[in-house]
Design a protein around this motif. Structure first.
Motif, mmCIF file in Angstrom:
data_model
loop_
_atom_site.group_PDB
_atom_site.id
_atom_site.type_symbol
_atom_site.label_atom_id
_atom_site.label_comp_id
_atom_site.label_asym_id
_atom_site.label_seq_id
_atom_site.Cartn_x
_atom_site.Cartn_y
_atom_site.Cartn_z
ATOM 1 N N VAL A 71 44.859 -1.359 -20.378
ATOM 2 C CA VAL A 71 44.840 -0.854 -21.882
ATOM 3 C C VAL A 71 44.892 -1.942 -22.872
ATOM 4 N N GLU A 72 45.641 -2.955 -22.671
ATOM 5 C CA GLU A 72 45.773 -4.106 -23.519
ATOM 6 C C GLU A 72 44.949 -5.421 -23.147
ATOM 7 N N VAL A 73 44.062 -5.036 -22.087
ATOM 8 C CA VAL A 73 43.112 -6.230 -21.758
ATOM 9 C C VAL A 73 41.811 -6.107 -22.885
ATOM 10 N N ARG A 74 41.600 -7.324 -23.342
ATOM 11 C CA ARG A 74 40.470 -7.372 -24.483
ATOM 12 C C ARG A 74 39.245 -8.293 -24.133
ATOM 13 N N ASP A 75 39.822 -8.937 -23.108
ATOM 14 C CA ASP A 75 38.513 -10.154 -22.979
ATOM 15 C C ASP A 75 37.666 -9.736 -21.494
ATOM 16 N N LYS A 76 38.236 -8.817 -21.000
ATOM 17 C CA LYS A 76 37.356 -8.344 -19.696
ATOM 18 C C LYS A 76 37.026 -6.994 -19.612
ATOM 19 N N PRO A 77 35.603 -6.432 -19.012
ATOM 20 C CA PRO A 77 35.392 -5.258 -19.073
ATOM 21 C C PRO A 77 36.096 -4.470 -17.933
ATOM 22 N N TYR A 78 36.342 -3.334 -18.135
ATOM 23 C CA TYR A 78 37.004 -2.495 -17.028
ATOM 24 C C TYR A 78 35.998 -2.749 -15.702
ATOM 25 N N PRO A 79 36.778 -2.881 -14.786
ATOM 26 C CA PRO A 79 35.790 -3.166 -13.564
ATOM 27 C C PRO A 79 35.450 -1.925 -12.583
ATOM 28 N N ILE A 80 36.191 -0.709 -12.912
ATOM 29 C CA ILE A 80 35.784 0.208 -11.897
ATOM 30 C C ILE A 80 34.792 1.441 -12.594
ATOM 31 N N GLY A 81 34.266 2.232 -12.129
ATOM 32 C CA GLY A 81 33.261 3.027 -12.780
ATOM 33 C C GLY A 81 33.932 4.301 -13.082
ATOM 34 N N PRO A 82 33.602 4.977 -14.259
ATOM 35 C CA PRO A 82 34.081 6.090 -14.514
ATOM 36 C C PRO A 82 34.411 7.366 -13.725
ATOM 37 N N VAL A 83 35.354 8.240 -13.833
ATOM 38 C CA VAL A 83 35.333 9.551 -13.292
ATOM 39 C C VAL A 83 35.326 10.754 -14.313
ATOM 40 N N ASP A 84 34.638 11.941 -13.996
ATOM 41 C CA ASP A 84 34.277 12.744 -14.848
ATOM 42 C C ASP A 84 35.418 14.133 -14.569
ATOM 43 N N LEU A 85 35.562 15.311 -15.032
ATOM 44 C CA LEU A 85 36.601 16.108 -14.972
ATOM 45 C C LEU A 85 36.404 16.847 -13.563
ATOM 46 N N ALA A 86 35.323 16.689 -13.155
ATOM 47 C CA ALA A 86 34.923 17.346 -11.871
ATOM 48 C C ALA A 86 35.311 16.554 -10.514
ATOM 49 N N GLY A 87 35.668 15.446 -11.087
ATOM 50 C CA GLY A 87 35.975 14.498 -9.965
ATOM 51 C C GLY A 87 35.077 13.326 -9.566
#
Length: 242
Positions: free
Chosen positions: A223-239
């Motif tokens: 949440v507080e990381v500003r200098d690196k992209p989130y490294p894991i792909g997204p998950v939708d509501l269906a999982g």
């Protein structure tokens, strides 16, 4: 102003809009300014939407929306456009909901001119705002461009018209062009960024583009990381994982 001094591309602006409340308004997307080379690069979407037959919009309305939505969020070097991510399907499905029919809106008079903070003061529900606005803009185009409708125009002409609507400069017969544009833009944004279950954001394409984790149960460490992209792909509501 030189090309190098002009404002950033529309895509970078749209990425930033994810962190701005939807209620801020529609101003901004078409004011971003495209350099001539950028405009040529985004002239046509490279992806194709899944086959979908609209149940709410007519054929003429569908042609209009295909052209307009493609100008609002085009495909470019940063990521997919709204057309290829299924935003049109989202729009058609959303227009068939109780919300679009105005079931929770107050739509009785008096209908007065009021500051924006008082909210929408008109008599039309969302589905009619879009339908009436499309008809009025197509009628304006037919009168101005020798019978041509919005979808028949060059993309530069389409963008100019949308920008005029954004500023409320076009005078429509049945609705404010500014109100029409604001709702069209908001719905386009919603379809582009919403969970795929609603028809748009196919394959979580927009989430991948901006690094949004989706419905993951826990990403507090980032949440507080500003200098690196989130490294894991997204998950939708269906999982499903992106």
């Amino acid at each position: 102003m030189s090309d190098d001094q002009q404002s950033p591309s529309r895509r970078r602006l749209i990425k930033s809009l994810m962190f701005v409340p939807m209620g801020v308004g529609a101003a901004g997307v078409l004011n971003a300014g495209l350099k001539p080379a950028d405009a040529a690069a985004t002239a046509a979407p490279e992806g194709k939407p899944d086959a979908y037959n609209p149940a709410f919009f007519t054929a003429d309305e569908w042609r209009f929306l295909t052209a307009a939505v493609d100008r609002l969020i085009p495909h470019d070097e940063h990521g997919p456009g709204a057309i290829e991510l299924g935003t049109l399907e989202f729009l058609d499905r959303h227009m068939q909901t109780p919300y679009a029919a105005g079931s929770i809106w107050y739509l009785q008079g008096p209908f007065l001119e009021a500051p924006g903070e008082f909210g929408y003061q008109g008599k039309l529900p969302l589905k009619d705002i879009l339908r009436v606005g499309i008809k009025d803009l197509d009628n304006h185009c037919a009168k101005t461009f020798g019978g041509k409708k919005f979808a028949d125009l060059e993309k530069a002409q389409q963008e100019a018209l949308l920008k005029e609507c954004e500023g409320g400069k076009l005078k429509f017969e049945n609705i404010s062009s500014k109100i029409f544009f604001a709702n069209l833009l908001t719905e386009t944004r919603n379809g582009y960024f919403a969970d795929p279950k609603h028809g748009g954001n196919k394959g979580m394409g927009s989430w991948k583009m901006i690094g949004y984790p989706g419905m993951r149960g826990d990403y507090l460490d980032w949440v507080e990381v500003r200098d690196k992209p989130y490294p894991i792909g997204p998950v939708d509501l269906a999982g499903r994982r992106g």
